[in-house]
Design an enzyme around this catalytic site. Structure first.
Site, PDB file in Angstrom:
ATOM      1  N   GLY A  94      -2.526 -12.909   3.341  1.00  0.00           N
ATOM      2  CA  GLY A  94      -2.547 -11.463   3.567  1.00  0.00           C
ATOM      3  C   GLY A  94      -3.858 -11.007   4.195  1.00  0.00           C
ATOM      4  O   GLY A  94      -3.879 -10.094   5.025  1.00  0.00           O
ATOM      5  N   ASP A 320      -7.764  -8.991  -8.135  1.00  0.00           N
ATOM      6  CA  ASP A 320      -7.064 -10.279  -8.203  1.00  0.00           C
ATOM      7  C   ASP A 320      -7.131 -10.903  -9.597  1.00  0.00           C
ATOM      8  O   ASP A 320      -6.454 -11.890  -9.869  1.00  0.00           O
ATOM      9  CB  ASP A 320      -7.643 -11.244  -7.158  1.00  0.00           C
ATOM     10  CG  ASP A 320      -7.365 -10.747  -5.741  1.00  0.00           C
ATOM     11  OD1 ASP A 320      -6.385 -10.007  -5.553  1.00  0.00           O
ATOM     12  OD2 ASP A 320      -8.140 -11.091  -4.832  1.00  0.00           O
ATOM     13  N   LYS A 347       1.011  -7.507  -3.738  1.00  0.00           N
ATOM     14  CA  LYS A 347       0.310  -8.784  -3.566  1.00  0.00           C
ATOM     15  C   LYS A 347       1.314  -9.902  -3.250  1.00  0.00           C
ATOM     16  O   LYS A 347       2.442  -9.631  -2.907  1.00  0.00           O
ATOM     17  CB  LYS A 347      -0.541  -9.090  -4.799  1.00  0.00           C
ATOM     18  CG  LYS A 347      -1.635  -8.053  -5.052  1.00  0.00           C
ATOM     19  CD  LYS A 347      -2.625  -8.000  -3.902  1.00  0.00           C
ATOM     20  CE  LYS A 347      -3.656  -6.895  -4.089  1.00  0.00           C
ATOM     21  NZ  LYS A 347      -4.462  -6.694  -2.874  1.00  0.00           N
TER      22      LYS A 347
HETATM   23  C1  S3P Z   1      -9.095  -9.167  -0.185  1.00  0.00           C
HETATM   24  C2  S3P Z   1      -8.961  -7.926  -0.689  1.00  0.00           C
HETATM   25  C3  S3P Z   1      -8.029  -7.588  -1.775  1.00  0.00           C
HETATM   26  C4  S3P Z   1      -7.566  -8.817  -2.521  1.00  0.00           C
HETATM   27  C5  S3P Z   1      -7.211  -9.944  -1.630  1.00  0.00           C
HETATM   28  C6  S3P Z   1      -8.364 -10.325  -0.719  1.00  0.00           C
HETATM   29  C7  S3P Z   1     -10.045  -9.362   0.931  1.00  0.00           C
HETATM   30  O1  S3P Z   1      -6.943  -6.925  -1.200  1.00  0.00           O
HETATM   31  O2  S3P Z   1      -6.465  -8.514  -3.352  1.00  0.00           O
HETATM   32  O3  S3P Z   1      -6.841 -11.083  -2.380  1.00  0.00           O
HETATM   33  O4  S3P Z   1     -10.413 -10.517   1.212  1.00  0.00           O
HETATM   34  O5  S3P Z   1     -10.437  -8.361   1.544  1.00  0.00           O
HETATM   35  P1  S3P Z   1      -6.994  -5.333  -0.970  1.00  0.00           P
HETATM   36  O6  S3P Z   1      -8.405  -4.945  -0.837  1.00  0.00           O
HETATM   37  O7  S3P Z   1      -6.254  -5.047   0.266  1.00  0.00           O
HETATM   38  O8  S3P Z   1      -6.369  -4.758  -2.206  1.00  0.00           O
END
Ligand code: S3P
Length: 432
Positions: A94, A320, A347
């Site tokens: 993601g 997380d 997630k």
């Molecule tokens: C992340 C930000 C978080 C987290 C993801 C990694 C990052 O997501 O949950 O595992 O590396 O910027 P969000 O900030 O979009 O909630």
């Protein structure tokens, strides 16, 4: 799909160096690709998610050389990513899916399609599409909001963007696009979220300022980064921390853990619950944007816990790790409540549903709410069977629950852990 049985542990002892940081590794590879001079990345995470990022930047013209201790990235510069005719595969990542478009949006006259696995295809991209469109890029997504989606690059204009939710991924996407925009771009976040992008931009010589919840980045022509060092991943370390806190008689030391304040929310929550976790954690920073990431060893001793309430502004700082807060809650005296965490539903799985169903099946008293959960501690967990739903953090949650349970846990789909923590089960076995 592999099912792994995790038996209750007697006590955990020893030292562990958790894998290096996934979030920082993604950013290092992407910024390396955006730089014109070679960047040496020490401690780049060798896991499925971050390898997707290395492959993606190679598709975009970066040269990548993977050595024993470092990854060397020779980028193309801010505005000269190569043409990619076929879709770029982000796998399960993601962060890659939401950050890379910030760079791609600046590739004038070229368009790029991003796609990934079944889990990625369920995750929304409208939240990055909106600011990128405001900056002048074109974004076309499936059903208006999901992958596969296409970014049409353009000459970008600077904006002031108010983030509707505290998301480091969305913030980072806009900050990366801002590098190639005319003038200065400001992103305002409702609550602090992880700030690795801001720190790495500062290290790359970019003008980046924070004023309370507003972050401003000036447009630039080039990034100057020679070397980046990736610390241990606080989120991966959190699983061992939870195990050390929960398994009676345990005493663990985790080496080289990233202790950036925006990532140590879980440790603060655990400490509030009574956990004995000692380390040189970074204090809440002021407006100055540091160009480095703090690192410390962390010492953990098992002990009794009490329930707590996690408030919405704490959520982005422990996002997380909230599944682990639920697990600690099962062992704590009284109620543990998490609220304001609707983001968990977006997630790798719907983590409110998967955590509540998973822990209930192991004997927990836990209820889902629209934006979190309520756990009533019952002195521990019986054990049973839990599915990872292909979500790495659920797989590892199940395994830690097994170590701390009375009867053991069978985890279906344990291999999901590989996207962020290859060798996770071996590391846990070494502590027994
Ligand atoms: C992340 C930000 C978080 C987290 C993801 C990694 C990052 O997501 O949950 O595992 O590396 O910027 P969000 O900030 O979009 O909630």
């Amino acid at each position: 799909m592999s099912t792994v049985r995790v038996d209750p542990a007697d006590r955990l002892r020893g030292d562990l160096r958790p894998p290096t940081d996934k979030s920082i590794s993604h950013r290092a590879a992407i910024l390396g690709a955006m730089a014109a001079e070679p960047v040496r990345i020490r401690g780049f995470l060798d896991a499925a998610d971050t390898n997707s990022t290395l492959q993606a930047v190679q598709r975009l013209g970066a040269l990548v050389q993977v050595g024993a201790d470092e990854v060397l990235v020779r980028g193309t510069g801010l505005r000269d990513a190569a043409v990619a005719d076929d879709p770029i595969d982000v796998g399960n990542a993601g962060t890659l899916m939401r950050l890379l478009p910030g760079w791609l949006a600046a590739q004038e006259g070229r368009s790029y399609t991003l796609d990934g696995d079944d889990s990625i295809r369920r995750r929304p991209v409208d939240r990055i599409a909106e600011p990128l469109r405001l900056m002048g890029a074109r974004v076309d997504a499936t059903d208006g909001r999901r992958p596969p989606f296409t970014i049409g690059g353009a000459r970008l204009r600077s904006i002031h963007y108010e983030l509707p939710v505290a998301s480091a991924q969305v913030k980072s996407c806009v900050l990366l696009a801002a590098l190639a925009a005319d003038g200065a771009t400001t992103v305002s976040e409702p609550a602090p979220s992880r700030d690795h992008t801001e720190r790495m931009l500062a290290a790359a010589g970019v003008t980046v300022h924070r004023n309370g919840r507003h972050i401003t980045v000036a447009g630039t022509d080039e990034l100057t980064l020679d070397e980046l060092v990736v610390p241990g991943d606080a989120s991966s370390a959190a699983f061992a921390i939870a195990a050390g806190v929960l398994v009676p008689g345990s005493r663990l030391v985790l080496r080289g853990v990233g202790v950036n304040w925006t990532r140590s929310g879980f440790v603060r929550i655990a400490q509030r619950m009574g956990a004995i976790v000692i380390g040189d954690l970074e204090d809440e920073p002021g407006d100055e944007v540091a160009a480095t990431e703090p690192v410390s060893d962390v010492d953990i001793t098992a002990g009794p816990l009490v329930g707590t309430v996690v408030e919405p502004e704490e959520v982005p700082l422990a996002i997380d790790e909230l599944p682990l807060v639920a697990l600690l809650g099962c062992f704590a005296e009284g109620e543990t409540i998490v609220r304001g965490a609707h983001e968990l539903r977006l997630k790798e799985s719907d983590r409110i549903a998967t955590v509540v169903d998973g822990l209930s099946a192991l004997g927990a008293t836990i209820e889902a709410t629209e934006d979190g959960f309520v756990v009533t501690g019952s002195g521990g967990l019986r054990g049973g069977r839990i599915s990872s739903h292909g979500d790495h953090r659920l797989a590892m949650l199940g395994a830690i629950a097994g170590l701390a349970s009375r009867e053991g846990v069978e985890v279906e789909g344990m291999e999901a852990a590989d996207v962020s923590y290859p060798g996770f089960m071996d590391d846990m076995a070494r502590l027994m």
